[in-house]
Write a protein that holds these residues in place. Structure first.
Motif, PDB file in Angstrom:
ATOM      1  N   LEU A 624      35.396  24.261 -20.471  1.00  0.00           N
ATOM      2  CA  LEU A 624      35.404  24.774 -19.096  1.00  0.00           C
ATOM      3  C   LEU A 624      35.002  26.241 -19.140  1.00  0.00           C
ATOM      4  N   GLU A 625      33.761  26.519 -18.856  1.00  0.00           N
ATOM      5  CA  GLU A 625      33.247  27.884 -18.947  1.00  0.00           C
ATOM      6  C   GLU A 625      33.903  28.787 -17.908  1.00  0.00           C
ATOM      7  N   GLY A 626      34.319  29.960 -18.334  1.00  0.00           N
ATOM      8  CA  GLY A 626      34.936  30.928 -17.416  1.00  0.00           C
ATOM      9  C   GLY A 626      36.443  30.928 -17.483  1.00  0.00           C
ATOM     10  N   ALA A 627      37.050  29.912 -18.113  1.00  0.00           N
ATOM     11  CA  ALA A 627      38.512  29.862 -18.228  1.00  0.00           C
ATOM     12  C   ALA A 627      38.929  30.543 -19.528  1.00  0.00           C
ATOM     13  N   ARG A 628      39.937  31.388 -19.449  1.00  0.00           N
ATOM     14  CA  ARG A 628      40.380  32.138 -20.626  1.00  0.00           C
ATOM     15  C   ARG A 628      41.899  32.191 -20.654  1.00  0.00           C
ATOM     16  N   ILE A 629      42.466  31.793 -21.770  1.00  0.00           N
ATOM     17  CA  ILE A 629      43.922  31.801 -21.940  1.00  0.00           C
ATOM     18  C   ILE A 629      44.327  33.117 -22.587  1.00  0.00           C
ATOM     19  N   VAL A 630      45.293  33.794 -21.973  1.00  0.00           N
ATOM     20  CA  VAL A 630      45.821  35.051 -22.511  1.00  0.00           C
ATOM     21  C   VAL A 630      47.340  34.948 -22.520  1.00  0.00           C
ATOM     22  N   ALA A 631      47.919  35.118 -23.684  1.00  0.00           N
ATOM     23  CA  ALA A 631      49.379  35.022 -23.805  1.00  0.00           C
ATOM     24  C   ALA A 631      49.868  36.099 -24.759  1.00  0.00           C
ATOM     25  N   GLN A 632      51.083  36.605 -24.485  1.00  0.00           N
ATOM     26  CA  GLN A 632      51.633  37.675 -25.308  1.00  0.00           C
ATOM     27  C   GLN A 632      51.700  37.255 -26.779  1.00  0.00           C
ATOM     28  N   GLY A 633      52.214  36.040 -27.024  1.00  0.00           N
ATOM     29  CA  GLY A 633      52.360  35.578 -28.395  1.00  0.00           C
ATOM     30  C   GLY A 633      51.027  35.449 -29.098  1.00  0.00           C
ATOM     31  N   ARG A 634      50.054  34.875 -28.403  1.00  0.00           N
ATOM     32  CA  ARG A 634      48.735  34.715 -29.006  1.00  0.00           C
ATOM     33  C   ARG A 634      48.065  36.066 -29.185  1.00  0.00           C
ATOM     34  N   PHE A 635      48.300  36.984 -28.237  1.00  0.00           N
ATOM     35  CA  PHE A 635      47.725  38.322 -28.370  1.00  0.00           C
ATOM     36  C   PHE A 635      48.252  39.002 -29.631  1.00  0.00           C
ATOM     37  N   ALA A 636      49.554  38.844 -29.882  1.00  0.00           N
ATOM     38  CA  ALA A 636      50.135  39.442 -31.090  1.00  0.00           C
ATOM     39  C   ALA A 636      49.497  38.843 -32.339  1.00  0.00           C
ATOM     40  N   GLN A 637      49.235  37.526 -32.313  1.00  0.00           N
ATOM     41  CA  GLN A 637      48.577  36.890 -33.457  1.00  0.00           C
ATOM     42  C   GLN A 637      47.173  37.449 -33.661  1.00  0.00           C
ATOM     43  N   ASP A 638      46.453  37.653 -32.555  1.00  0.00           N
ATOM     44  CA  ASP A 638      45.097  38.198 -32.671  1.00  0.00           C
ATOM     45  C   ASP A 638      45.127  39.610 -33.218  1.00  0.00           C
ATOM     46  N   VAL A 639      46.100  40.415 -32.732  1.00  0.00           N
ATOM     47  CA  VAL A 639      46.201  41.792 -33.235  1.00  0.00           C
ATOM     48  C   VAL A 639      46.547  41.773 -34.723  1.00  0.00           C
ATOM     49  N   SER A 640      47.433  40.845 -35.118  1.00  0.00           N
ATOM     50  CA  SER A 640      47.787  40.736 -36.537  1.00  0.00           C
ATOM     51  C   SER A 640      46.561  40.401 -37.387  1.00  0.00           C
ATOM     52  N   ALA A 641      45.761  39.455 -36.889  1.00  0.00           N
ATOM     53  CA  ALA A 641      44.543  39.095 -37.634  1.00  0.00           C
ATOM     54  C   ALA A 641      43.597  40.284 -37.711  1.00  0.00           C
ATOM     55  N   SER A 642      43.532  41.049 -36.602  1.00  0.00           N
ATOM     56  CA  SER A 642      42.665  42.226 -36.588  1.00  0.00           C
ATOM     57  C   SER A 642      43.158  43.271 -37.587  1.00  0.00           C
ATOM     58  N   ILE A 643      44.490  43.439 -37.655  1.00  0.00           N
ATOM     59  CA  ILE A 643      45.060  44.402 -38.606  1.00  0.00           C
ATOM     60  C   ILE A 643      44.708  43.995 -40.035  1.00  0.00           C
ATOM     61  N   GLN A 644      44.881  42.709 -40.321  1.00  0.00           N
ATOM     62  CA  GLN A 644      44.608  42.229 -41.681  1.00  0.00           C
ATOM     63  C   GLN A 644      43.131  42.431 -42.022  1.00  0.00           C
ATOM     64  N   TYR A 645      42.267  42.150 -41.060  1.00  0.00           N
ATOM     65  CA  TYR A 645      40.833  42.324 -41.286  1.00  0.00           C
ATOM     66  C   TYR A 645      40.514  43.803 -41.499  1.00  0.00           C
ATOM     67  N   ASP A 646      41.078  44.678 -40.623  1.00  0.00           N
ATOM     68  CA  ASP A 646      40.830  46.116 -40.756  1.00  0.00           C
ATOM     69  C   ASP A 646      41.359  46.647 -42.080  1.00  0.00           C
ATOM     70  N   PHE A 647      42.549  46.163 -42.464  1.00  0.00           N
ATOM     71  CA  PHE A 647      43.144  46.645 -43.713  1.00  0.00           C
ATOM     72  C   PHE A 647      42.215  46.337 -44.878  1.00  0.00           C
ATOM     73  N   THR A 648      41.764  45.101 -44.951  1.00  0.00           N
ATOM     74  CA  THR A 648      40.877  44.709 -46.056  1.00  0.00           C
ATOM     75  C   THR A 648      39.580  45.500 -46.015  1.00  0.00           C
ATOM     76  N   ARG A 649      39.019  45.616 -44.799  1.00  0.00           N
ATOM     77  CA  ARG A 649      37.723  46.293 -44.656  1.00  0.00           C
ATOM     78  C   ARG A 649      37.834  47.771 -45.043  1.00  0.00           C
ATOM     79  N   PHE A 650      38.871  48.440 -44.522  1.00  0.00           N
ATOM     80  CA  PHE A 650      38.978  49.875 -44.762  1.00  0.00           C
ATOM     81  C   PHE A 650      39.402  50.193 -46.197  1.00  0.00           C
ATOM     82  N   ILE A 651      40.283  49.372 -46.740  1.00  0.00           N
ATOM     83  CA  ILE A 651      40.695  49.629 -48.119  1.00  0.00           C
ATOM     84  C   ILE A 651      39.506  49.477 -49.061  1.00  0.00           C
TER      85      ILE A 651
END
Length: 788
Positions: A624-651
């Motif tokens: 369904l194009e245009g529909a987007r799910i946003v949730a606090q719990g999922r947002f925290a998971q995305d930020v965690s994945a971003s942190i892990q990616y940034d940590f590896t990349r920057f280190i």
């Protein structure tokens, strides 16, 4: 001409121009102070989140959530109280609130909604009735059903409320309002509330809900404090038997701003005092104050540089200035010890020590510069702050400071560092054991992307939020489904698709949506066409004939239901957001429809947030194009994945940059590896102790890791020079005092009450605390060349 010769030349050149050099330096530092005073601080967490990509988009959408920008006020009786008395107290509070700060204060549905909604719903029902609705009518309004509805209408008309309902009964003899009211079922944002005297009451009847808006932006800390003061003043007008609690994002903003402001002064004060104490113990010279002034000047200059690039400067960046104090003072200390305890002319001494200082500084700059490519604006500010600050510190330490220090005033002294010669094996054995332990425990470190863990949540605010959730349910705990479109009708079309897929879905217990009341234009046209065909077709004629027979038998006049027939023949205007607002649904429209800065329109649906439910919803909405799910719990998971990616990349990036710089400097693998000993030890022990203590790794710990790399490699470079390049014993003194000053800076961050600053302080303290002994003890144990 090599680096040492250039620095020696500069010393001699400015030797006869010291007044000019000092005046220029004072002018630059003065400009930095003025620039520092004019900075605009940003005291929220937004600067430490990505400003692009999915996480940034989700954060923007989360900020559009209902209640996210509204203030929820709970007025509660402390004991038993009549509902009328509680309503009176609520009115007192509402009237006492500053009208300039608290706008649109209300509770319960708009008065127009109670008066106008039912006639309006009947009028626009042809726009809203779906094919399923008509099938339901067909099944319910057979001959027996029509007879039952008409008899009910007759009883209502002759009852006590008959005269009041006469107009409505003439318009709706068949009870079609049941179908119309069903369209309102998905608009309840506070399912636990009940309506008493026009106010939302809690199920136990002891609390009333007030919702207010404010022109004060959520990120305006000064405005937030003014808002809270105004609320406290209004709350004092309540009777002693009633209390009021305010829950809004402004309380977080005010609490975090106060904490950061208090931390800034506390951190800077403690850092300066600690540095002063170290200088008195190890330097004992009045001119050492000039070494002390380098980091102070650097902080102002670096902050001003950030202010020239960014419109607002993150307060966390400025708080990081305390850390920079520990880095910037290192260069001055090495110059001080070289001049104070060295033998020879000043130009030669400064030139000799300049090479490790310059390479150490440039290596640290290189390590920090990888953060310039971060997705997080706050980390980019930190990188710019550090690069400009360290660069300025190098210039001040190598060009200006030597003209302010005594030369050869004190003989060389042996610092209290145990010689590793006799205990080399013991030192290396302990080091290896600690590394193995650290590497083993490092795997237990989890990445934490929960924003709340990086913000200060005062106990009273946490208690008020818990109380509000207990009273009204988890009104802030819904997952959001945004239907996005280039215009409103496109967004409504997506929203209609979301509703069709989720209504009745086994994983969706409740659904808040405008879809039943505000379908897209094409759906409304189709509903009207189908409505006309139904009432002009065989089934409609059958229902109307049965109704006329029953009306005649019950004694109604022939024209009693002319408004109903007129409604069937009339084609109503389409339902629009404006028409919803006109009948008292303005709050609902403003909560669920949003215009974005990029011109798009979003229509919001809400569902309970559960992990299993979100997975099922995501599967249902797939494609369904245009529909987007946003949730606090999922947002925290995305930020965690971003942190892990940034940590590896920057280190990895910082590690490669540092190794490249060391290769250029030393050109021998053994020296390069030896210089990396403090870095590797610091990182492994930092992660190992964090894992052993159950600490998590957050956004700010990435900065901490970069710091450990930058500082650790400095210590390694100096100790390798000490062991292999003939630097005198003052190098050990300089490394030790530099390490202690750095720990003083980081130690001050540990005193911070704000979780972000505290997190940097604790984790870097672990890393640097391990890097210093590794530099002073392990490197001499690994490299045993003759030392002069």
């Amino acid at each position: 001409m090599n680096v040492s010769a250039v620095v020696a030349f500069l010393y001699r050149y400015f030797g006869s121009r010291r007044i000019f050099l000092l005046l220029v330096t004072i002018g630059v530092i003065g400009a930095g102070l003025l620039g520092f005073r004019s900075l605009t601080m940003q005291e929220n967490i937004a600067a430490m989140l990505p400003d692009g990509g999915r996480v940034a988009e989700d954060f923007r959408l989360l900020q559009q959530a209902p209640f996210a920008n509204k203030m929820v006020i709970t007025v509660s009786a402390k004991g038993e109280m009549e509902s009328g008395d509680l309503v009176s107290a609520t009115k007192i509070l509402a009237d006492s609130l500053d009208a300039d700060l608290f706008t649109d204060v209300g509770s319960g549905p708009d008065e127009r909604l109670q008066r106008e909604i039912l006639p309006w719903l009947l009028a626009v029902l042809p726009n809203l009735a779906t094919e399923e609705d008509l099938s339901l009518l067909e099944s319910q309004l057979d001959a027996a059903g029509v007879k039952a509805r008409m008899e009910e209408t007759y009883r209502s008309l002759i009852g006590l409320e008959g005269w009041a309902l006469k107009g409505l009964i003439r318009q709706d003899p068949l009870g079609l309002h049941r179908l119309a009211l069903e369209k309102m079922r998905h608009l309840n944002l506070v399912p636990g509330a009940r309506l008493v005297e026009g106010y939302f009451f809690s199920p136990d009847g002891r609390s009333v809900l007030l919702v207010a808006e404010t022109p004060v932006p959520m990120t305006d800390s000064a405005g937030a404090e003014k808002l809270l003061v105004a609320f406290e003043q209004a709350a004092r007008m309540l009777p002693d038997t009633v209390e009021a609690r305010l829950v809004s994002g402004h309380r977080y903003t005010a609490a975090n701003a106060q904490a950061i402001q208090g931390d800034l002064w506390r951190i800077l004060s403690v850092s300066i005092l600690a540095l002063a104490a170290l200088f008195l113990i190890f330097l004992r010279s009045a001119r050492a104050i000039f070494v002390f002034l380098i980091p102070v000047s650097v902080v102002c200059l670096a902050a001003t540089a950030v202010g020239l690039v960014y419109r607002e400067v993150s307060a966390v960046t400025i708080g990081f200035g305390a850390v920079l104090l520990g880095i910037a003072v290192d260069f001055g200390l090495h110059v001080y010890f070289a001049l104070r305890r060295g033998q020879g002319d000043a130009a030669t001494l400064v030139g000799k020590v300049s090479r490790p200082i310059l390479f150490g500084g440039l290596t640290t700059i290189a390590a920090f510069s990888v953060l310039l490519f971060s997705d997080l604006p706050g980390q980019r500010q930190l990188a710019l702050f550090s690069v400009t600050g360290i660069g300025a510190a190098l210039i001040l330490a190598l060009v200006v400071l030597p003209h302010l220090l005594p030369v050869g005033a004190r003989p060389q002294e042996s610092v209290r560092v145990s010689s590793p010669c006799g205990r080399r094996r013991v030192i290396l054995s302990i080091w290896v054991i600690l590394l193995i332990f650290g590497a083993w425990q490092a795997g237990r470190v989890d990445f934490n992307g929960d924003l709340r863990s990086m913000s200060l949540v005062p106990k009273d605010l946490a208690a008020d939020e818990a109380k509000a959730q207990q009273t009204w349910g988890k009104v802030r705990g819904h997952a959001m489904i945004w239907s996005l479109g280039e215009d409103l009708d496109q967004a409504l079309t997506v929203n209609d698709g979301v509703f069709r897929k989720l209504s009745g879905h086994p994983s969706v217990d409740s659904l808040v949506s405008l879809a039943t009341l505000l379908p897209p234009r094409a759906v409304q046209e189709e509903n009207r066409r189908r409505w006309r065909e139904f009432w002009t077709g065989p089934k409609g004629e059958e229902i109307l004939t049965a109704m006329e027979v029953q009306a005649s038998q019950l004694g109604f006049s022939s024209g009693a239901f002319s408004p109903f027939y007129a409604m069937l023949e009339k084609s109503p205007l389409s339902v629009t957001p404006d028409s919803l607002q006109d009948v008292g649904l303005a709050d609902m429209v403003s909560s669920l429809v949003a215009d974005f800065d990029d011109g798009r329109v979003g229509v919001l649906s809400l569902v309970p947030e559960t992990l299993a439910g979100l997975e099922a919803i995501e599967e249902a909405l797939e494609g369904l194009e245009g529909a987007r799910i946003v949730a606090q719990g999922r947002f925290a998971q995305d930020v965690s994945a971003s942190i892990q990616y940034d940590f590896t990349r920057f280190i990895l990036s910082a590690g490669l940059v540092v190794i490249l710089a060391l290769a250029i400097l030393f050109r021998r693998p053994r020296k390069i590896l030896a210089a990396l000993v403090p870095v590797v030890t610091g990182l492994v022990m930092m992660l190992g102790i964090m894992g052993a203590l159950g600490m998590t790794f957050n956004l700010f710990n990435i900065v901490a890791a970069i710091l450990v790399i930058g500082l650790g490699v400095d210590y390694g470079i100096f100790m390798v020079f000490r062991q292999c390049e003939g630097l005198d014993r003052s190098t050990e003194s300089a490394v030790l005092v530099s390490g202690l000053t750095t720990l003083a800076g980081f130690g001050a961050l540990v005193l911070a009450t704000h979780p972000a600053l505290h997190s940097i302080g604790v984790t870097v303290l672990l890393g640097i605390g391990a890097a210093i002994p590794a530099a002073l003890l392990v490197i001499p144990a690994l490299i045993r060349e003759p030392v002069r």
